[in-house]
Design a protein around this motif. Sequence first.
Motif, PDB file in Angstrom:
ATOM      1  N   GLU A 134       0.826  -1.204   0.000  1.00  0.00           N
ATOM      2  CA  GLU A 134       0.000   0.000   0.000  1.00  0.00           C
ATOM      3  C   GLU A 134       0.863   1.258   0.000  1.00  0.00           C
ATOM      4  N   ALA A 135       1.959   1.225   0.756  1.00  0.00           N
ATOM      5  CA  ALA A 135       2.847   2.389   0.813  1.00  0.00           C
ATOM      6  C   ALA A 135       3.533   2.615  -0.527  1.00  0.00           C
ATOM      7  N   VAL A 136       3.883   1.540  -1.216  1.00  0.00           N
ATOM      8  CA  VAL A 136       4.464   1.675  -2.554  1.00  0.00           C
ATOM      9  C   VAL A 136       3.449   2.324  -3.489  1.00  0.00           C
ATOM     10  N   ALA A 137       2.196   1.916  -3.388  1.00  0.00           N
ATOM     11  CA  ALA A 137       1.138   2.492  -4.230  1.00  0.00           C
ATOM     12  C   ALA A 137       0.974   3.979  -3.956  1.00  0.00           C
ATOM     13  N   GLU A 138       0.976   4.354  -2.688  1.00  0.00           N
ATOM     14  CA  GLU A 138       0.820   5.755  -2.322  1.00  0.00           C
ATOM     15  C   GLU A 138       2.024   6.591  -2.737  1.00  0.00           C
ATOM     16  N   GLY A 139       3.175   5.934  -2.908  1.00  0.00           N
ATOM     17  CA  GLY A 139       4.395   6.649  -3.278  1.00  0.00           C
ATOM     18  C   GLY A 139       4.445   7.065  -4.733  1.00  0.00           C
ATOM     19  N   GLU A 170       7.817   6.867  -6.325  1.00  0.00           N
ATOM     20  CA  GLU A 170       8.899   7.621  -5.687  1.00  0.00           C
ATOM     21  C   GLU A 170       9.425   6.947  -4.428  1.00  0.00           C
ATOM     22  N   ALA A 171       8.792   5.881  -3.986  1.00  0.00           N
ATOM     23  CA  ALA A 171       9.174   5.239  -2.729  1.00  0.00           C
ATOM     24  C   ALA A 171      10.490   4.479  -2.869  1.00  0.00           C
ATOM     25  N   THR A 172      11.340   4.598  -1.880  1.00  0.00           N
ATOM     26  CA  THR A 172      12.582   3.827  -1.802  1.00  0.00           C
ATOM     27  C   THR A 172      12.521   2.920  -0.589  1.00  0.00           C
ATOM     28  N   ALA A 173      13.434   1.966  -0.527  1.00  0.00           N
ATOM     29  CA  ALA A 173      13.452   1.055   0.617  1.00  0.00           C
ATOM     30  C   ALA A 173      13.655   1.817   1.921  1.00  0.00           C
ATOM     31  N   LYS A 174      14.549   2.812   1.893  1.00  0.00           N
ATOM     32  CA  LYS A 174      14.820   3.582   3.117  1.00  0.00           C
ATOM     33  C   LYS A 174      13.597   4.385   3.539  1.00  0.00           C
ATOM     34  N   SER A 175      12.931   5.020   2.592  1.00  0.00           N
ATOM     35  CA  SER A 175      11.752   5.821   2.953  1.00  0.00           C
ATOM     36  C   SER A 175      10.616   4.929   3.452  1.00  0.00           C
TER      37      SER A 175
END
Length: 309
Positions: free
Chosen positions: A30-35, A38-43
């Motif tokens: 879900e967090a990847v979808a919301e990103g 732009e999402a990275t492993a660290k974020s």
Amino acid sequence: MDNVNVSGVPANQRQDGILVTLQRGLRLLEAVAEGNGEATAKSLSYRLGIKLGTCYHLLRTMESENYIVRLPGGRFGLGSRVAFLQDSLRSMLAPSPELLNILARLREEVDETTYLTGWYGDDIVLQRYLEGSRALHVRSLEIGYRGYAHARASGKAILAFLPESQVRDYFAWRGLPRRTAATITTLDTLLDHLRMTARRGWAVDHEEFSEGVVCIASPFFDRSAFPVGSYTVAIPAVRYAESGKALVRAVVGAAREASRLLGCPESHPPPSPLFAAEADTASAPRDGSRAGSGRRSATAAVPRRNRQS
């Protein structure tokens, strides 16, 4: 053999049977979808409170199954497998063509974003929406969305025509979390709001789900007068005072048409079971025994399938 803790439960499993690793993976997806790519492993690790090493393991697992893809710069986005799930969900949630036609006519009449909501299992779920020419679209409201029924006009319109016991059961484990400063967060206050909604036949969400947005919804009913769904119109809050009355007439008209289509034998809206408890109290025998209200029980009203299919 799985590792177990002192209580004999596998280390990857909580006492209530929830698999922690799977739960983390789903939240990560879900967090990847919301990103939005732009999402990275660290974020993701920082945002979800997951150890970086664990985050990498989960990401690699989902990447191997095509649920996410690795993008340039160490970023992650959704994979093709998610599209398959979405297509499958859209198919399962698809309302009848007749109900969709009513939605389309409502959108043409008001030229605003319109929504069709109904039951899926025991949840109130967004099933379709059509954007108006001004293209107002509330963030996170996509097909299959099922959260915050107490803050959405579409949910409140349906809940207002259920027995009080069933409304209480619906929120027993969901709770009434705050979405905005205007969200109703206590059940007794919500029940008062639902009774007012039932009396007039339409619900309003005045920035309770999304700041700056007002939604107006009216429920429609099947041949047993059960609230199987609702139609909703969303507008910017600054336009509500000017156009609210016309939008109420339009959305109530759409819901009334759908009720006739589904064979509801009563006028729109039918009497709400929310008032049955008050009637029972007024007519209760003085010896304390219970008088029957003549309405369906809460258990009988609980939907167990998509009532619009």
